[in-house]
Design a protein around this motif. Sequence first.
Motif, PDB file in Angstrom:
ATOM      1  N   UNK A 104       0.829  -1.199   0.000  1.00  0.00           N
ATOM      2  CA  UNK A 104       0.000   0.000   0.000  1.00  0.00           C
ATOM      3  C   UNK A 104       0.867   1.253   0.000  1.00  0.00           C
ATOM      4  N   UNK A 105       1.944   1.213   0.766  1.00  0.00           N
ATOM      5  CA  UNK A 105       2.860   2.356   0.815  1.00  0.00           C
ATOM      6  C   UNK A 105       3.467   2.618  -0.559  1.00  0.00           C
ATOM      7  N   UNK A 106       3.901   1.555  -1.214  1.00  0.00           N
ATOM      8  CA  UNK A 106       4.537   1.703  -2.526  1.00  0.00           C
ATOM      9  C   UNK A 106       3.561   2.265  -3.555  1.00  0.00           C
ATOM     10  N   UNK A 107       2.331   1.766  -3.562  1.00  0.00           N
ATOM     11  CA  UNK A 107       1.373   2.223  -4.567  1.00  0.00           C
ATOM     12  C   UNK A 107       0.831   3.617  -4.252  1.00  0.00           C
ATOM     13  N   UNK A 108       0.879   4.014  -2.983  1.00  0.00           N
ATOM     14  CA  UNK A 108       0.430   5.353  -2.609  1.00  0.00           C
ATOM     15  C   UNK A 108       1.478   6.404  -2.946  1.00  0.00           C
ATOM     16  N   UNK A 109       2.745   6.063  -2.734  1.00  0.00           N
ATOM     17  CA  UNK A 109       3.818   7.049  -2.862  1.00  0.00           C
ATOM     18  C   UNK A 109       4.580   6.975  -4.180  1.00  0.00           C
ATOM     19  N   UNK A 110       4.783   5.783  -4.696  1.00  0.00           N
ATOM     20  CA  UNK A 110       5.691   5.625  -5.821  1.00  0.00           C
ATOM     21  C   UNK A 110       5.048   5.848  -7.172  1.00  0.00           C
ATOM     22  N   UNK A 111       5.658   6.695  -7.982  1.00  0.00           N
ATOM     23  CA  UNK A 111       5.249   6.778  -9.379  1.00  0.00           C
ATOM     24  C   UNK A 111       5.948   5.681 -10.176  1.00  0.00           C
ATOM     25  N   UNK A 112       6.853   4.980  -9.488  1.00  0.00           N
ATOM     26  CA  UNK A 112       7.498   3.801 -10.067  1.00  0.00           C
ATOM     27  C   UNK A 112       7.760   2.808  -8.939  1.00  0.00           C
ATOM     28  N   UNK A 113       7.456   1.549  -9.186  1.00  0.00           N
ATOM     29  CA  UNK A 113       7.682   0.485  -8.203  1.00  0.00           C
ATOM     30  C   UNK A 113       8.563  -0.569  -8.844  1.00  0.00           C
ATOM     31  N   UNK A 114       9.679  -0.885  -8.176  1.00  0.00           N
ATOM     32  CA  UNK A 114      10.622  -1.884  -8.679  1.00  0.00           C
ATOM     33  C   UNK A 114      10.686  -3.011  -7.654  1.00  0.00           C
ATOM     34  N   UNK A 115      10.309  -4.216  -8.076  1.00  0.00           N
ATOM     35  CA  UNK A 115      10.306  -5.378  -7.184  1.00  0.00           C
ATOM     36  C   UNK A 115      11.535  -6.235  -7.459  1.00  0.00           C
ATOM     37  N   UNK A 116      12.394  -6.355  -6.434  1.00  0.00           N
ATOM     38  CA  UNK A 116      13.604  -7.164  -6.554  1.00  0.00           C
ATOM     39  C   UNK A 116      13.338  -8.591  -6.085  1.00  0.00           C
ATOM     40  N   UNK A 117      14.048  -9.524  -6.681  1.00  0.00           N
ATOM     41  CA  UNK A 117      13.909 -10.930  -6.275  1.00  0.00           C
ATOM     42  C   UNK A 117      15.186 -11.668  -6.629  1.00  0.00           C
ATOM     43  N   UNK A 118      15.417 -12.777  -5.926  1.00  0.00           N
ATOM     44  CA  UNK A 118      16.502 -13.670  -6.282  1.00  0.00           C
ATOM     45  C   UNK A 118      17.831 -13.344  -5.643  1.00  0.00           C
ATOM     46  N   UNK A 119      18.784 -14.251  -5.825  1.00  0.00           N
ATOM     47  CA  UNK A 119      20.158 -14.078  -5.363  1.00  0.00           C
ATOM     48  C   UNK A 119      21.086 -14.550  -6.481  1.00  0.00           C
ATOM     49  N   UNK A 120      21.831 -13.647  -7.104  1.00  0.00           N
ATOM     50  CA  UNK A 120      21.822 -12.196  -6.899  1.00  0.00           C
ATOM     51  C   UNK A 120      20.513 -11.569  -7.362  1.00  0.00           C
ATOM     52  N   UNK A 121      20.239 -10.367  -6.848  1.00  0.00           N
ATOM     53  CA  UNK A 121      18.946  -9.727  -7.088  1.00  0.00           C
ATOM     54  C   UNK A 121      18.782  -9.309  -8.552  1.00  0.00           C
TER      55      UNK A 121
END
Length: 241
Positions: free
Chosen positions: A182-199
Amino acid sequence: MRFERISMMYNSGRRIFENFSLELKAGRITCIMGASGTGKTTLLRLVAGLEQPIVGRIDRNESERIGMVFQEPRLLPHKTALENVLWTTELIATADTTRDAQSMLEEAGLGDALHFYPGQLSGGMRQRVALVRAFAFRPTLLLMDEPFQSLDAAARRSMHDLLLNLWRRDRPTVLLATHDCEEATTLGSRIVLLAGTPARIEFELETVDSACGPKYAASELVQLKQHIDGQTVRHKEETIR
């Protein structure tokens, strides 16, 4: 600013980033999401110059004024709320500095607590002072490491409103690490989701700014939630193994 094919590892030898690239658009709020240990805080430390990549480069304006807001307020206990805010502006103090700091604290709902010390303030009030202090520095780049995670839902929403109001004054570039969708969608005009190792960048959303904050289509929010839920399941499976 731009991360260009950076590689980085923890002291344990686990590689955090490998050939990782990301560009931040000036004057926008970019939210970085991902499970714990994905590298969100490390990314902020790289931007701040507190860490250096093993390989690759980080291109940023050398004259950039960098501000930071941490998970804890980190206020100076021997200074009042107003003095904590003014402390960041001492090197660029003007006749209007105190008046501007007071105005920002009043906007944050702290008009009656200007001369209170941190020990006299609630946790939410201390975090408001920390946020005002960061913006009073007039940063061109603001780094935020999950600053609202310890607050309850109502307090977080109030902080989101305050952050957007303060941000609209000068529109600095903001990189915000968060676990809260909710914080990300309220504040961010861009959202980047990291995953994995290495990311790696698993999923990304971007929208245009609007007077009331960023707006995403319902289908985009469903996709984001599906990716986050998938990360949670994978994390549980890895923990069991």
